[in-house]
Design a protein around this motif. Structure first.
Motif, PDB file in Angstrom:
ATOM      1  N   UNK A  72     -34.106  33.208 -35.612  1.00 18.59           N
ATOM      2  CA  UNK A  72     -33.808  33.720 -36.946  1.00 18.59           C
ATOM      3  C   UNK A  72     -32.309  33.589 -37.190  1.00 18.59           C
ATOM      4  N   UNK A  73     -31.929  32.719 -38.113  1.00 21.98           N
ATOM      5  CA  UNK A  73     -30.511  32.445 -38.347  1.00 21.98           C
ATOM      6  C   UNK A  73     -29.802  33.603 -39.053  1.00 21.98           C
ATOM      7  N   UNK A  74     -30.554  34.432 -39.754  1.00 28.27           N
ATOM      8  CA  UNK A  74     -29.944  35.571 -40.442  1.00 28.27           C
ATOM      9  C   UNK A  74     -29.478  36.606 -39.421  1.00 28.27           C
ATOM     10  N   UNK A  75     -28.333  37.218 -39.666  1.00 29.21           N
ATOM     11  CA  UNK A  75     -27.847  38.246 -38.742  1.00 29.21           C
ATOM     12  C   UNK A  75     -28.442  39.606 -39.059  1.00 29.21           C
ATOM     13  N   UNK A  76     -29.176  39.709 -40.161  1.00 30.62           N
ATOM     14  CA  UNK A  76     -29.845  40.961 -40.519  1.00 30.62           C
ATOM     15  C   UNK A  76     -31.329  40.838 -40.180  1.00 30.62           C
ATOM     16  N   UNK A  77     -31.845  41.783 -39.410  1.00 33.08           N
ATOM     17  CA  UNK A  77     -33.248  41.744 -38.994  1.00 33.08           C
ATOM     18  C   UNK A  77     -33.922  43.093 -39.229  1.00 33.08           C
ATOM     19  N   UNK A  78     -35.232  43.036 -39.398  1.00 33.87           N
ATOM     20  CA  UNK A  78     -36.042  44.250 -39.559  1.00 33.87           C
ATOM     21  C   UNK A  78     -36.719  44.579 -38.231  1.00 33.87           C
ATOM     22  N   UNK A  79     -36.610  45.835 -37.823  1.00 41.19           N
ATOM     23  CA  UNK A  79     -37.362  46.325 -36.661  1.00 41.19           C
ATOM     24  C   UNK A  79     -38.669  46.881 -37.214  1.00 41.19           C
ATOM     25  N   UNK A  80     -39.719  46.084 -37.179  1.00 40.02           N
ATOM     26  CA  UNK A  80     -40.978  46.455 -37.843  1.00 40.02           C
ATOM     27  C   UNK A  80     -41.526  47.798 -37.381  1.00 40.02           C
ATOM     28  N   UNK A  81     -41.457  48.051 -36.089  1.00 42.04           N
ATOM     29  CA  UNK A  81     -42.036  49.286 -35.559  1.00 42.04           C
ATOM     30  C   UNK A  81     -41.254  50.516 -36.024  1.00 42.04           C
ATOM     31  N   UNK A  82     -40.000  50.304 -36.418  1.00 43.68           N
ATOM     32  CA  UNK A  82     -39.168  51.432 -36.872  1.00 43.68           C
ATOM     33  C   UNK A  82     -39.306  51.693 -38.362  1.00 43.68           C
ATOM     34  N   UNK A  83     -39.827  50.706 -39.105  1.00 46.64           N
ATOM     35  CA  UNK A  83     -39.972  50.860 -40.551  1.00 46.64           C
ATOM     36  C   UNK A  83     -41.062  51.888 -40.835  1.00 46.64           C
ATOM     37  N   UNK A  84     -40.731  52.903 -41.633  1.00 47.03           N
ATOM     38  CA  UNK A  84     -41.632  54.037 -41.838  1.00 47.03           C
ATOM     39  C   UNK A  84     -42.565  53.869 -43.037  1.00 47.03           C
ATOM     40  N   UNK A  85     -42.722  52.624 -43.491  1.00 44.11           N
ATOM     41  CA  UNK A  85     -43.629  52.352 -44.609  1.00 44.11           C
ATOM     42  C   UNK A  85     -43.301  53.247 -45.803  1.00 44.11           C
ATOM     43  N   UNK A  86     -42.024  53.260 -46.183  1.00 46.24           N
ATOM     44  CA  UNK A  86     -41.599  54.063 -47.328  1.00 46.24           C
ATOM     45  C   UNK A  86     -42.387  53.670 -48.575  1.00 46.24           C
ATOM     46  N   UNK A  87     -42.626  54.614 -49.478  1.00 47.47           N
ATOM     47  CA  UNK A  87     -43.352  54.287 -50.713  1.00 47.47           C
ATOM     48  C   UNK A  87     -42.652  53.163 -51.468  1.00 47.47           C
ATOM     49  N   UNK A  88     -43.451  52.254 -51.985  1.00 49.86           N
ATOM     50  CA  UNK A  88     -42.900  51.136 -52.733  1.00 49.86           C
ATOM     51  C   UNK A  88     -43.807  50.895 -53.928  1.00 49.86           C
ATOM     52  N   UNK A  89     -44.031  51.961 -54.708  1.00 49.27           N
ATOM     53  CA  UNK A  89     -45.062  51.914 -55.734  1.00 49.27           C
ATOM     54  C   UNK A  89     -44.628  51.429 -57.087  1.00 49.27           C
TER      55      UNK A  89
END
Length: 476
Positions: A72-89
């Motif tokens: 992944x060339x981007x220096x910003x990454x998502x830690x999927x297991x840490x993402x708390x599934x915040x509302x995105x309604x």
């Protein structure tokens, strides 16, 4: 005194500190499994559903501290297991809806997404809604709100969406690596990759700077950080880590200010090239304006180039507030001069990994840059420096109309106007972070006081003119 704004930053720092501590000792691989237990001690969970999930998340943080996903060339990454599934309604009608007679929301919606039930209450059909927000604007009760994730709200270029598993997803084609999402995510689920191990290797392999010399280039915004110590003590701490010498990126800013002043007068219209996130934004979202981006290297790369011209075998580490710099130093035009980049957060981790208590150290000074070079670190500073550059170059016949942009929202407005040829200005100072570099994602602390500290640091310079600072450095 607290070293960080948030507990999320502190957790990230603890992982970096332990990774660095074992790296100095040469025992990192043997101790990888122990780091989650060190940073999340005990048997009871403190932040998540169970201690096992907390430690699993720390394991992912360790990977990012060691450089992250190489594919992944981007220096910003998502830690999927840490993402708390915040509302995105998106837009939703709340209980504040009074079922009024006017129904302005229904009239404002051009897509027929709003219907009224038998109680006269409004409802939004998500299949028809295009999230234009017109309904929310006209509701007299403010009963319609827009639910956005903190990361999505922080991202001003709409580079964050939701993945199939409801975790945040970054569109690398849009992302400019500004790091706003990193700082704003309340779960620490979005992080920047660290090159802290590269720094340790450079210092260790230099063999006390006998094989080659390791230079630290410090961003001017460092004067607003490390609030529990004095800047002179921070400088001594950097030398204690094993760096041969410290140079100010602000001196590179002095050189850039003179060059951009000349380029602006020659071309008649220019946008700055100091902020890599802004430059990336222009190239990705406003490609027609790319030709107007200053052709000068950034202050970081400019001073690094000068160092390597004097010392070809030198290694240069940039220390600053910026996650986008981690992308910039890998560019073909910059990589020959800058070997790696770390943030102030990572510098703090390095200090503590070697148990260096900077607040107890003697002070040392650094005085190579001018006032104007140092204030590059905050909004409007670059514009002031270019104005001074025009004056010192004897180009005062040119009427500078600077447009300082404080954050990507402001940058977007200025660039749109420039595209339509209606911008009342001839120089766009683009800063992706609100407040400028003093608001960068890699800062330990954020706030208005950072500007005051930076200006105070600038006024301590012995060089009243940019040309004096540059000439003094060239004469060394």
């Amino acid at each position: 005194m607290r070293k960080f704004d948030t507990k999320v930053q502190h957790l990230k720092y603890k992982v970096l500190r332990e990774v660095a501590r074992f790296a100095w000792q040469g025992t990192l691989q043997e101790n990888l499994l122990s780091i989650p237990k060190i940073t999340v001690p005990g048997k009871e969970p403190t932040m998540r559903c169970c201690i096992y999930k907390e430690q699993a998340i720390v394991t992912e943080r360790v990977k990012l501290a060691m450089g992250g996903d190489k594919d992944n060339k981007n220096v910003i990454e998502v830690i999927n297991i840490a993402c708390d599934e915040c509302p995105m309604g998106g837009y939703e009608v709340t209980d504040a809806c009074r079922g009024c007679l006017a129904h302005r929301c229904e009239d404002a919606c051009k897509k027929g997404a709003i219907t009224i039930d038998h109680n006269q209450k409004a409802h939004i059909d998500k299949n028809k809604c295009v999230e234009c927000g017109l309904c929310a604007k006209v509701c007299p009760y403010s009963a319609i709100i827009n639910h956005k994730r903190p990361c999505e709200k922080a991202c001003k270029i709409n580079a964050i969406t939701m993945d199939d598993d409801k975790s945040a997803k970054i569109n690398d084609e849009k992302c400019v690596s500004c790091g706003a999402c990193v700082y704003q995510c309340p779960w620490g689920a979005i992080n920047d990759k660290s090159f802290i191990l590269d720094v340790i290797d450079l210092i260790k392999n230099s063999k006390n700077n006998t094989e080659y010399k390791v230079y630290a280039v410090i961003a001017p915004s460092i004067a607003s950080q490390f609030v529990y110590a004095k800047l002179g003590q921070v400088l001594t701490g950097i030398k204690e880590l094993g760096f041969f010498a410290i140079e100010e990126a602000a001196l590179g800013a002095d050189i850039v200010a003179l060059a951009e002043a000349k380029e602006l007068v020659e071309k008649g219209f220019l946008t700055s090239s100091c902020c890599p996130a802004f430059v990336s934004y222009v190239k990705k979202q406003f490609p027609d304006l790319s030709e107007y981006v200053s052709h000068n290297l950034s202050p970081m790369a400019t001073i690094a180039k000068s160092i390597k011209e004097k010392e070809p075998n030198a290694k240069v580490v940039f220390i600053g507030p910026c996650t986008a710099k981690k992308m910039e130093f890998q560019q073909e035009s910059v990589s020959p001069y800058v070997d790696t980049v770390i943030t102030f957060e990572e510098l703090q981790a390095l200090f503590d990994s070697k148990d260096i208590e900077i607040e107890k150290l003697e002070e040392q000074s650094i005085d190579s840059a001018s006032y104007y070079g140092r204030i590059f670190g905050r909004s409007c500073g670059l514009s002031e420096a270019v104005a001074e550059g025009i004056k010192e170059r004897g180009l005062e016949g040119f009427d500078l109309k600077a447009v300082p942009c404080d954050g990507l929202d402001a940058c977007k407005v200025a660039l749109l106007k420039a595209t339509k040829r209606i911008l009342d200005g001839n120089f766009i100072e683009g800063m992706a972070c609100v407040g400028g570099c003093i608001g960068g994602a890699g800062c330990l602390t954020h706030g208005d006081i950072n500007k005051l500290k930076l200006d105070k640091h600038g006024k301590l310079s012995v060089h009243e003119q940019i040309t004096n600072a540059v000439q003094n450095y060239q004469d060394k």
